[in-house]
Design a protein around this motif. Structure first.
Motif, PDB file in Angstrom:
ATOM      1  N   ALA A 169       0.829  -1.209   0.000  1.00  0.00           N
ATOM      2  CA  ALA A 169       0.000   0.000   0.000  1.00  0.00           C
ATOM      3  C   ALA A 169       0.864   1.260   0.000  1.00  0.00           C
ATOM      4  CB  ALA A 169      -0.926  -0.001   1.218  1.00  0.00           C
ATOM      5  N   LYS A 170       2.141   1.118   0.337  1.00  0.00           N
ATOM      6  CA  LYS A 170       3.043   2.285   0.388  1.00  0.00           C
ATOM      7  C   LYS A 170       3.770   2.508  -0.940  1.00  0.00           C
ATOM      8  CE  LYS A 170       3.501   1.910   5.387  1.00  0.00           C
ATOM      9  NZ  LYS A 170       2.594   0.776   5.636  1.00  0.00           N
ATOM     10  N   LEU A 171       3.463   1.677  -1.925  1.00  0.00           N
ATOM     11  CA  LEU A 171       4.070   1.878  -3.250  1.00  0.00           C
ATOM     12  C   LEU A 171       3.315   2.986  -3.983  1.00  0.00           C
ATOM     13  CD1 LEU A 171       4.486  -1.836  -4.438  1.00  0.00           C
ATOM     14  CD2 LEU A 171       6.228  -0.340  -3.468  1.00  0.00           C
ATOM     15  N   PRO A 172       4.007   3.724  -4.849  1.00  0.00           N
ATOM     16  CA  PRO A 172       3.312   4.758  -5.632  1.00  0.00           C
ATOM     17  C   PRO A 172       2.448   4.118  -6.725  1.00  0.00           C
ATOM     18  CG  PRO A 172       5.613   4.589  -6.298  1.00  0.00           C
ATOM     19  CD  PRO A 172       5.439   3.630  -5.168  1.00  0.00           C
ATOM     20  N   ASP A 173       1.590   4.909  -7.333  1.00  0.00           N
ATOM     21  CA  ASP A 173       0.817   4.398  -8.472  1.00  0.00           C
ATOM     22  C   ASP A 173       1.785   4.080  -9.601  1.00  0.00           C
ATOM     23  OD1 ASP A 173      -1.526   4.676  -7.179  1.00  0.00           O
ATOM     24  OD2 ASP A 173      -1.937   6.692  -7.959  1.00  0.00           O
ATOM     25  N   MET A 174       1.544   2.965 -10.268  1.00  0.00           N
ATOM     26  CA  MET A 174       2.465   2.554 -11.328  1.00  0.00           C
ATOM     27  C   MET A 174       1.686   2.052 -12.523  1.00  0.00           C
ATOM     28  SD  MET A 174       5.293   0.533  -9.132  1.00  0.00           S
ATOM     29  CE  MET A 174       4.011  -0.280  -8.263  1.00  0.00           C
ATOM     30  N   ASP A 175       2.383   1.984 -13.641  1.00  0.00           N
ATOM     31  CA  ASP A 175       1.809   1.322 -14.812  1.00  0.00           C
ATOM     32  C   ASP A 175       1.911  -0.182 -14.589  1.00  0.00           C
ATOM     33  OD1 ASP A 175       1.265   3.658 -16.141  1.00  0.00           O
ATOM     34  OD2 ASP A 175       3.277   3.763 -17.040  1.00  0.00           O
ATOM     35  N   ARG A 265      10.559   4.029  -5.499  1.00  0.00           N
ATOM     36  CA  ARG A 265      10.335   3.929  -4.046  1.00  0.00           C
ATOM     37  C   ARG A 265      10.759   2.563  -3.517  1.00  0.00           C
ATOM     38  NH1 ARG A 265       4.856   6.208  -1.995  1.00  0.00           N
ATOM     39  NH2 ARG A 265       5.742   7.890  -3.230  1.00  0.00           N
ATOM     40  N   TYR A 266      11.381   2.590  -2.348  1.00  0.00           N
ATOM     41  CA  TYR A 266      11.908   1.378  -1.721  1.00  0.00           C
ATOM     42  C   TYR A 266      11.250   1.208  -0.353  1.00  0.00           C
ATOM     43  CZ  TYR A 266      15.419  -2.231  -0.991  1.00  0.00           C
ATOM     44  OH  TYR A 266      16.052  -3.435  -0.822  1.00  0.00           O
ATOM     45  N   VAL A 267      10.500   0.132  -0.191  1.00  0.00           N
ATOM     46  CA  VAL A 267       9.799  -0.098   1.077  1.00  0.00           C
ATOM     47  C   VAL A 267      10.514  -1.225   1.827  1.00  0.00           C
ATOM     48  CG1 VAL A 267       7.593  -0.645   2.169  1.00  0.00           C
ATOM     49  CG2 VAL A 267       7.627   0.560  -0.033  1.00  0.00           C
ATOM     50  N   ILE A 268      10.941  -0.931   3.031  1.00  0.00           N
ATOM     51  CA  ILE A 268      11.645  -1.928   3.842  1.00  0.00           C
ATOM     52  C   ILE A 268      10.731  -2.433   4.947  1.00  0.00           C
ATOM     53  CG2 ILE A 268      13.646  -2.389   5.322  1.00  0.00           C
ATOM     54  CD1 ILE A 268      15.098  -0.088   3.962  1.00  0.00           C
ATOM     55  N   CYS A 269      10.482  -3.733   4.961  1.00  0.00           N
ATOM     56  CA  CYS A 269       9.738  -4.287   6.099  1.00  0.00           C
ATOM     57  C   CYS A 269      10.447  -5.479   6.732  1.00  0.00           C
ATOM     58  CB  CYS A 269       8.290  -4.588   5.743  1.00  0.00           C
ATOM     59  SG  CYS A 269       8.056  -5.632   4.349  1.00  0.00           S
ATOM     60  N   GLY A 270      11.514  -5.972   6.108  1.00  0.00           N
ATOM     61  CA  GLY A 270      12.271  -7.076   6.704  1.00  0.00           C
ATOM     62  C   GLY A 270      13.136  -6.580   7.848  1.00  0.00           C
ATOM     63  N   LEU A 271      13.374  -7.461   8.800  1.00  0.00           N
ATOM     64  CA  LEU A 271      14.106  -7.071  10.014  1.00  0.00           C
ATOM     65  C   LEU A 271      15.367  -7.902  10.205  1.00  0.00           C
ATOM     66  CD1 LEU A 271      10.959  -6.819  12.322  1.00  0.00           C
ATOM     67  CD2 LEU A 271      12.307  -4.905  11.479  1.00  0.00           C
ATOM     68  N   PHE A 272      15.922  -8.387   9.074  1.00  0.00           N
ATOM     69  CA  PHE A 272      17.104  -9.246   9.180  1.00  0.00           C
ATOM     70  C   PHE A 272      18.199  -8.575  10.004  1.00  0.00           C
ATOM     71  CE2 PHE A 272      21.202 -10.870   7.913  1.00  0.00           C
ATOM     72  CZ  PHE A 272      21.018 -12.238   7.965  1.00  0.00           C
ATOM     73  N   GLY A 273      18.489  -7.316   9.673  1.00  0.00           N
ATOM     74  CA  GLY A 273      19.457  -6.585  10.488  1.00  0.00           C
ATOM     75  C   GLY A 273      20.659  -6.095   9.724  1.00  0.00           C
ATOM     76  N   GLY A 274      21.408  -5.258  10.396  1.00  0.00           N
ATOM     77  CA  GLY A 274      22.570  -4.626   9.784  1.00  0.00           C
ATOM     78  C   GLY A 274      22.297  -3.153   9.597  1.00  0.00           C
ATOM     79  N   GLU A 275      23.237  -2.478   8.930  1.00  0.00           N
ATOM     80  CA  GLU A 275      23.054  -1.047   8.689  1.00  0.00           C
ATOM     81  C   GLU A 275      23.465  -0.729   7.264  1.00  0.00           C
ATOM     82  OE1 GLU A 275      25.573   1.245  11.258  1.00  0.00           O
ATOM     83  OE2 GLU A 275      27.334   0.052  10.769  1.00  0.00           O
TER      84      GLU A 275
END
Ligand SMILES: [Zn+2]
Ligand SMILES: [Zn+2]
Length: 350
Positions: A169-175, A265-275
């Motif tokens: 739902a956080k992605l922009p409108d796309m073709d 747009r880049y949506v991050i929801c994984g929590l694997f870890g690191g920086e």
């Protein structure tokens, strides 16, 4: 009741026998029949999240102190009602929304309990969860009728599908032909592909390091698959309109963000870890957006359930195992051996 509890972080869960709680006020006692096993259970079990650079976030700082019961994908049958619980009857099968906030703050009142800032009651995180024969739910409003959806798949909607749905739902409108990368094709990534397909995205690029998971992704409708260990993986991703990162590691976010086209747009929801270290000027010059997404709200879960009821979400691979095998399930997930999702049958908790 029987629960499989974390007694010490990182050590095998232990089977604990306790008296079954009696619901008070508006509480509902649910007899758990299914409990999904999620990747974040591994972090909570370990007791920390890796923040990168040698830093850690310890879950005990959020009230997640052993002994406690994991499990935030609960499905079950209403067994008893507190004197003030309304709108649900004993014997009804219900999916439980686990991301419960304080219920009183402005964020909770606006329906965003998953963003509560003043005392979360997340089931399986800082309240007893679903790796148990019984579960106390604070209010009937968190119970959802899943109709004829398969029980094990139904349980996975509470975190896996909900997280994917809220991220999408956080992605922009796309073709329809725009390419959208799905990074990580574990339980979340695979349902993420189903969610994107349902939204009409045709150019799904599935990314993983495991060819079996990539094959499952192709079967669910990914147009292209990229093994992230391939020498040209970064090139294959170039020009993507957007991405959902279900891993959340430098190995995914690094090449993933670099591959975005301008305005992507880049949506991050994984929590694997690191920086991640990233130069600042290109974020502005390329006008890219980097957004986080964390589980989803109650309304979104209702929307996900409605889609699944209409068979508009292609079910992902789910393996049901006896609840008594909770430890083996966590170990297999940790070893990367699970295709899709393991769901525990808590009626086989002995
Ligand atoms: Zn989860
Ligand atoms: Zn709140």
């Amino acid at each position: 009741m029987i629960s499989y509890q974390v007694i010490e972080h990182g050590q095998p869960l232990q089977k604990v026998l306790a008296s079954t709680p009696k619901p008070q006020g508006s509480e509902v006692l649910v007899r758990v029949t299914r409990a999904g096993v999620c990747h974040s259970d591994l972090h909570i079990w370990d007791g920390f999240f890796d923040l990168g650079g040698g830093k850690r976030f310890y879950v005990k700082e959020r009230g997640c102190v052993p002994p406690f019961t994991l499990g935030h994908e609960p499905l079950g049958v209403v067994e008893a009602l507190g004197p003030k619980a309304r709108g649900v009857k004993v014997g009804q099968k219900r999916l439980v929304y686990p991301w419960i906030g304080c219920g009183k703050c402005a964020v909770c009142k606006a329906g965003q309990e998953n963003y509560c800032v003043s005392g979360t009651r997340f089931l399986g995180v800082n309240r007893a969860g679903a790796y148990s024969t019984h579960l106390l739910v604070p209010d009937p409003k968190y119970l959802i009728d899943i109709g004829g959806i398969d029980d094990s798949f139904g349980a996975t909607l509470a975190c896996s599908a909900l997280t994917a749905y809220s991220a999408a739902a956080k992605l922009p409108d796309m073709d329809p032909q725009d390419e959208v990368a799905v990074l990580g094709c574990g339980g979340l990534g695979l349902i993420g592909i189903s969610v994107l397909r349902e939204k009409g995205v045709k150019g799904i690029v599935a990314c993983d390091v495991d060819d079996a998971k990539l094959a499952a992704a192709a079967k669910l409708g990914a147009k292209k698959t990229v093994n992230m260990r391939a020498a040209d993986a970064a090139q294959q991703l170039q020009g993507i309109a957007a991405a959902i990162d279900f891993v959340g590691s430098p190995a995914t976010a690094g090449p993933g963000i670099a591959a975005l086209r301008k305005g992507g747009r880049y949506v991050i929801c994984g929590l694997f870890g690191g920086e991640l270290t990233h130069p600042l000027p290109p974020i502005a010059q390329r006008a890219i957006g980097i957004v986080g997404s964390y589980v989803g709200n109650l309304q979104e879960l209702k929307e996900v359930v409605a889609l699944a009821k209409k068979k508009r979400l292609r079910p992902t691979p789910v393996e049901t195992r006896p609840g008594a095998q909770a430890n083996a399930a966590l170990e297999d997930l940790k070893a990367g051996k699970v295709l899709g999702r393991i769901v525990l049958d808590m009626e086989a908790a002995q």
